[in-house]
Write an enzyme that holds these catalytic residues in place. Structure first.
Site, PDB file in Angstrom:
ATOM      1  N   SER A  73      59.731  23.234  27.391  1.00 20.20           N
ATOM      2  CA  SER A  73      59.124  23.788  26.172  1.00 20.20           C
ATOM      3  C   SER A  73      57.616  23.534  26.040  1.00 20.20           C
ATOM      4  O   SER A  73      56.881  24.435  25.624  1.00 20.20           O
ATOM      5  CB  SER A  73      59.873  23.310  24.922  1.00 20.20           C
ATOM      6  OG  SER A  73      59.977  21.913  24.909  1.00 20.20           O
ATOM      7  N   ASP A 112      64.365  19.652  19.470  1.00 20.58           N
ATOM      8  CA  ASP A 112      65.333  19.922  20.535  1.00 20.58           C
ATOM      9  C   ASP A 112      65.873  18.592  21.076  1.00 20.58           C
ATOM     10  O   ASP A 112      65.594  18.221  22.218  1.00 20.58           O
ATOM     11  CB  ASP A 112      64.597  20.721  21.641  1.00 20.58           C
ATOM     12  CG  ASP A 112      65.494  21.105  22.790  1.00 20.58           C
ATOM     13  OD1 ASP A 112      66.728  21.113  22.614  1.00 20.58           O
ATOM     14  OD2 ASP A 112      64.950  21.403  23.870  1.00 20.58           O
ATOM     15  N   HIS A 157      64.611  28.998  25.637  1.00 16.38           N
ATOM     16  CA  HIS A 157      63.216  29.226  26.032  1.00 16.38           C
ATOM     17  C   HIS A 157      62.803  30.693  25.874  1.00 16.38           C
ATOM     18  O   HIS A 157      61.644  30.985  25.569  1.00 16.38           O
ATOM     19  CB  HIS A 157      62.984  28.739  27.473  1.00 16.38           C
ATOM     20  CG  HIS A 157      62.994  27.238  27.566  1.00 16.38           C
ATOM     21  ND1 HIS A 157      63.574  26.557  28.598  1.00 16.38           N
ATOM     22  CD2 HIS A 157      62.500  26.293  26.724  1.00 16.38           C
ATOM     23  CE1 HIS A 157      63.428  25.251  28.396  1.00 16.38           C
ATOM     24  NE2 HIS A 157      62.782  25.070  27.269  1.00 16.38           N
ATOM     25  N   GLU A 209      57.398  12.693  23.370  1.00 15.32           N
ATOM     26  CA  GLU A 209      58.530  12.353  24.234  1.00 15.32           C
ATOM     27  C   GLU A 209      58.652  10.830  24.238  1.00 15.32           C
ATOM     28  O   GLU A 209      57.663  10.130  24.421  1.00 15.32           O
ATOM     29  CB  GLU A 209      58.278  12.909  25.650  1.00 15.32           C
ATOM     30  CG  GLU A 209      59.217  12.411  26.718  1.00 15.32           C
ATOM     31  CD  GLU A 209      60.705  12.684  26.455  1.00 15.32           C
ATOM     32  OE1 GLU A 209      61.078  13.810  26.084  1.00 15.32           O
ATOM     33  OE2 GLU A 209      61.496  11.719  26.611  1.00 15.32           O
ATOM     34  N   HIS A 239      60.665  16.776  20.772  1.00 16.78           N
ATOM     35  CA  HIS A 239      61.446  16.234  21.894  1.00 16.78           C
ATOM     36  C   HIS A 239      61.061  17.059  23.126  1.00 16.78           C
ATOM     37  O   HIS A 239      61.756  17.996  23.490  1.00 16.78           O
ATOM     38  CB  HIS A 239      62.940  16.348  21.629  1.00 16.78           C
ATOM     39  CG  HIS A 239      63.433  15.519  20.477  1.00 16.78           C
ATOM     40  ND1 HIS A 239      63.112  15.809  19.169  1.00 16.78           N
ATOM     41  CD2 HIS A 239      64.212  14.398  20.448  1.00 16.78           C
ATOM     42  CE1 HIS A 239      63.681  14.898  18.375  1.00 16.78           C
ATOM     43  NE2 HIS A 239      64.349  14.032  19.134  1.00 16.78           N
ATOM     44  N   GLY A 264      60.151  11.436  18.013  1.00 12.27           N
ATOM     45  CA  GLY A 264      59.799  12.767  17.525  1.00 12.27           C
ATOM     46  C   GLY A 264      59.964  12.923  16.018  1.00 12.27           C
ATOM     47  O   GLY A 264      59.194  13.631  15.375  1.00 12.27           O
TER      48      GLY A 264
HETATM   49  N1  SAM Z   1      62.431  20.486  24.597  1.00 15.12           N
HETATM   50  C1  SAM Z   1      62.596  20.295  26.025  1.00 15.12           C
HETATM   51  C2  SAM Z   1      62.567  21.640  26.697  1.00 15.12           C
HETATM   52  O1  SAM Z   1      62.987  22.637  26.073  1.00 15.12           O
HETATM   53  O2  SAM Z   1      62.126  21.730  27.835  1.00 15.12           O
HETATM   54  C3  SAM Z   1      63.882  19.579  26.367  1.00 15.12           C
HETATM   55  C4  SAM Z   1      64.131  18.350  25.575  1.00 15.12           C
HETATM   56  S1  SAM Z   1      65.545  17.447  26.022  1.00 15.12           S
HETATM   57  C5  SAM Z   1      66.862  18.400  25.405  1.00 15.12           C
HETATM   58  C6  SAM Z   1      65.436  16.121  24.900  1.00 15.12           C
HETATM   59  C7  SAM Z   1      64.321  15.141  25.220  1.00 15.12           C
HETATM   60  O3  SAM Z   1      64.133  14.287  24.093  1.00 15.12           O
HETATM   61  C8  SAM Z   1      64.605  14.207  26.394  1.00 15.12           C
HETATM   62  O4  SAM Z   1      63.534  14.297  27.310  1.00 15.12           O
HETATM   63  C9  SAM Z   1      64.664  12.801  25.780  1.00 15.12           C
HETATM   64  O5  SAM Z   1      64.124  11.814  26.630  1.00 15.12           O
HETATM   65  C10 SAM Z   1      63.817  12.984  24.550  1.00 15.12           C
HETATM   66  N2  SAM Z   1      64.123  12.100  23.407  1.00 15.12           N
HETATM   67  C11 SAM Z   1      65.301  11.530  23.059  1.00 15.12           C
HETATM   68  N3  SAM Z   1      65.187  10.911  21.863  1.00 15.12           N
HETATM   69  C12 SAM Z   1      63.910  11.116  21.447  1.00 15.12           C
HETATM   70  C13 SAM Z   1      63.189  10.781  20.268  1.00 15.12           C
HETATM   71  N4  SAM Z   1      63.763  10.085  19.272  1.00 15.12           N
HETATM   72  N5  SAM Z   1      61.906  11.188  20.157  1.00 15.12           N
HETATM   73  C14 SAM Z   1      61.308  11.907  21.147  1.00 15.12           C
HETATM   74  N6  SAM Z   1      61.933  12.245  22.295  1.00 15.12           N
HETATM   75  C15 SAM Z   1      63.228  11.874  22.431  1.00 15.12           C
END
Ligand code: SAM
Length: 308
Positions: free
Chosen positions: A116, A191, A18, A140, A41, A171
């Site tokens: 993020s 991410d 971040h 998401e 994500h 995503g």
């Molecule tokens: N980017 C966020 C942050 O920095 O605050 C953290 C993201 S976290 C590591 C990954 C997220 O991706 C989770 O909330 C999960 O539910 C979501 N996720 C998993 N597979 C996904 C997909 N195919 N498309 C979108 N979101 C997805």
């Protein structure tokens, strides 16, 4: 989809990601036309570090709690970060620190941790005379997490701020459908949770698509510093795609010997802002010091050379 970021929000690797994301966004919004951020994500957008999930792992104690305390200590001896040209390495953390402080006006302890999409929302620019607002597109897939994200943005004032679109969708599929057009200014943040087979291959495909359909487009991909051979193979597969301007930036915090333990944050940038590596080479050691990292290390490697 078992991954819940609420258990890990604010850990040391999250904080490094971040802080770098904030700095890149600040750089890209310091001048130039409207910017689109596509966060593939997105997660929940905000995390209460006093919630059961956060308390269960306690990961934020070695992460944001340590950084926040460290920053406060440093500020007692240094002058406050300013918007003037960078005078101290501490200024590199100013964009991130400003977002954290706005969310935690009480100051002493940090309770609310921005994900993020909220970091982006706070740094992106509202519309100004004659210029459109920047745009945040956040995706998401997990339904409960998406509801939390939606509720957060419903509570935030619409203006002044960037234009915001939230999508409950995959995503990678969103990246194909919503990628900025050639010539448009933007940054894609990818991410993923790295819990499903084929994640590294999906990332390679994403980089290939960006290279083909959005030449000059920018992206930042987070990856875990865990299994060296997996990372090496992934970097090789990226090199083979021939997309110019791929920079791998690694901020190691812990000993790198074990494949089952997260040793730090890796970031692959597609077309990083000009001279970003010179900035990261100062930012990472600063973070390692403030986070009291037991085994710090920084590596910056061009996987493919930049066009200029
Ligand atoms: N980017 C966020 C942050 O920095 O605050 C953290 C993201 S976290 C590591 C990954 C997220 O991706 C989770 O909330 C999960 O539910 C979501 N996720 C998993 N597979 C996904 C997909 N195919 N498309 C979108 N979101 C997805």
């Amino acid at each position: 989809m078992n991954y819940r970021h609420a258990f890990h929000a604010g850990n040391a690797c999250d904080v490094v990601k971040h802080a770098a994301f904030s700095l890149v966004l600040k750089t890209l919004t310091s001048k130039g036309g409207p910017l689109t951020v596509l966060d593939t994500h997105a997660g929940a957008g905000i995390y209460d570090l006093q919630d059961a999930e956060a308390l269960k792992t306690g990961e934020s104690q070695q992460g944001i709690a340590r950084l926040w305390k460290g920053l406060q200590k440093e500020m007692e001896t240094e002058s406050l970060p300013s918007s003037s040209p960078l005078t101290s390495p501490l200024d590199l953390l100013a964009p991130y620190q400003t977002v954290l402080a706005r969310l935690n006006p009480e100051g002493n302890t940090l309770r609310f941790y921005p994900g993020s999409p909220l970091v982006a929302r706070e740094i992106l620019r509202p519309a100004q005379e004659g210029t459109s607002a920047d745009r945040l597109v956040a995706c998401e897939l997990h339904s409960e997490t998406f509801s939390t994200l939606q509720n957060l943005f419903r509570r935030l004032p619409v203006a002044p701020g960037p234009e915001v679109q939230l999508h409950r969708r995959d995503g990678y599929e969103a990246l194909k459908a919503l990628m900025p057009k050639p010539g448009e200014r933007g940054l894609v943040l990818i991410d993923p949770p790295y819990e499903e087979e084929g994640e590294w291959d999906r990332l390679t495909t994403a980089v290939r698509d960006i290279g083909r359909r959005w030449p000059g487009g920018r992206a930042m991909i987070w990856y875990p510093l865990k299994d060296r051979s997996t990372i090496w193979r992934w970097h090789e597969s990226l090199r083979a795609e021939g997309v110019p301007g791929l920079l791998a930036a690694e901020c190691r915090l812990e000993e790198d010997a074990r494949s089952d333990r997260l040793a730090g944050t890796g970031l692959v940038f597609v077309n990083p802002p000009w001279r970003l590596e010179e900035t990261l080479v100062q930012l990472f050691p600063l973070l390692q010091r403030l986070l009291d990292a037991p085994c710090p290390g920084t590596s910056l490697t061009w996987i493919t050379p930049s066009r200029d």
